[in-house]
Design a protein around this motif. Structure first.
Motif, PDB file in Angstrom:
ATOM      1  N   THR A 121       0.856  -1.189   0.000  1.00  6.56           N
ATOM      2  CA  THR A 121       0.000   0.000   0.000  1.00  6.56           C
ATOM      3  C   THR A 121       0.890   1.236   0.000  1.00  6.56           C
ATOM      4  N   ASN A 122       0.342   2.357  -0.388  1.00  6.85           N
ATOM      5  CA  ASN A 122       1.110   3.601  -0.442  1.00  6.85           C
ATOM      6  C   ASN A 122       1.710   3.961   0.916  1.00  6.85           C
ATOM      7  N   GLU A 123       0.964   3.737   1.990  1.00  5.80           N
ATOM      8  CA  GLU A 123       1.467   4.041   3.337  1.00  5.80           C
ATOM      9  C   GLU A 123       2.700   3.198   3.639  1.00  5.80           C
ATOM     10  N   LEU A 139       5.781   4.488   1.914  1.00  3.49           N
ATOM     11  CA  LEU A 139       6.345   5.715   2.496  1.00  3.49           C
ATOM     12  C   LEU A 139       6.996   5.433   3.852  1.00  3.49           C
ATOM     13  N   GLN A 140       6.612   4.335   4.450  1.00  4.83           N
ATOM     14  CA  GLN A 140       7.115   4.001   5.794  1.00  4.83           C
ATOM     15  C   GLN A 140       8.599   3.635   5.726  1.00  4.83           C
TER      16      GLN A 140
END
Ligand SMILES: *[C@@H]1O[C@H](CO)[C@@H](O)[C@H](O)[C@H]1NC(C)=O
Length: 269
Positions: A42-44, A47-48
């Protein structure tokens, strides 16, 4: 000396403990998340950048795939990511939307990545793409089946056709021909526009009856020449016969025998 050795031994143990702690704490940081087939982060999760012990990331099904079961969560445990509990299956595009006079040949099914062939009914022609592919967004390609048309029939000399529209005749349409009074229809009275865009046969012709003036000089010249030649031949034969007869008469006159009764007959009249 013992005490020294003891303290030295203790130092070693401490160093080992520190090393062990370092390794354990180092292992607690998980590596970059793995890539799995048919799944994406997922996008999150992308970015993590905290991959410490207990961190969670989430996978979702890749483009063209949809969730069958599971959550997609993966946890950093003991320096490793747990397997994401997610099952993805290919998206099903379903049957392509039906269109007039169109059919589909489905050999590979209707799942993501499959392609189907587009065909048209008899008398219809395809415009657009001949294949449709199942993409994540659905079936690709645009196609249409248009009816086959024939060229408008030409005007018939000394007759007419039943076609009075400005449009071109379509597949299956039948055109009828009529001849003017005193003219005979030669050929088929009706012609049909076929699936190839050609008529079933050439249009008929309207011929004038015998004795009518033939306006076509090209075909009219031949019979005239033939009759002139035959007349000349007949005249020549007649002349030859006459000539032969006259010679014979002349010859018999010379003898003076055959002519005498005739002459006597005339004298009697
Ligand atoms: C009349 O039509 C038939 C088929 O429709 C064709 O086979 C035939 O050749 C045609 N005749 C003429 C004189 O065009």
């Amino acid at each position: 000396m013992d005490a020294v050795l003891d303290s030295c031994g203790r130092r070693r143990v401490r160093a080992l403990l520190l090393l062990h702690l370092f390794i354990v704490s180092g292992a607690a940081e998980c590596p970059k998340p793995l890539t799995w087939q048919n799944m994406v982060l997922t996008n999150e999760a992308l970015l993590q950048n905290n991959f410490k012990e207990g961190a969670e990331i989430t996978y979702e099904c890749a483009n063209g795939y949809e969730k069958e079961e599971g959550s997609g969560t993966s946890t950093c445990t003991g320096g490793e990511w747990t397997n994401p509990d997610l099952q993805c299956k290919k998206k099903d595009c379903g049957l392509p939307r039906p269109q007039p006079h169109m059919a589909f040949i489905i050999d590979e099914g209707t799942l993501f990545g499959a392609s189907v062939k587009v065909i048209c009914d008899k008398g219809y022609e395809l415009s657009g793409t001949a294949y449709k592919d199942c993409y994540a967004s659905g079936w690709s390609g645009r196609a249409r089946c248009d009816v086959v048309t024939c060229v408008k029939p030409n005007a018939v000399a000394n007759g007419r056709s039943s076609w009075d529209s400005d449009k071109e005749p379509e597949y299956g349409e039948i055109i009828e021909f009529f001849c003017d009074d005193g003219h005979t229809l030669i050929g088929n009275k009706t012609i049909e526009c076929t699936e190839t865009g050609q008529y079933s046969s050439p249009p008929p012709e309207c011929e004038g009856k015998r004795g009518d003036v033939d306006t076509n000089k090209d075909t009219g010249a031949m019979p005239v020449i033939v009759s002139v030649i035959s007349t000349v031949i007949v005249v020549l034969i007649v002349l030859l016969i006459l000539h032969h007869f006259l010679l014979k008469r002349k010859g018999s006159y010379d003898t003076g025998e055959d002519l005498k009764p005739e002459l006597l007959q005339f004298q009697n009249l």
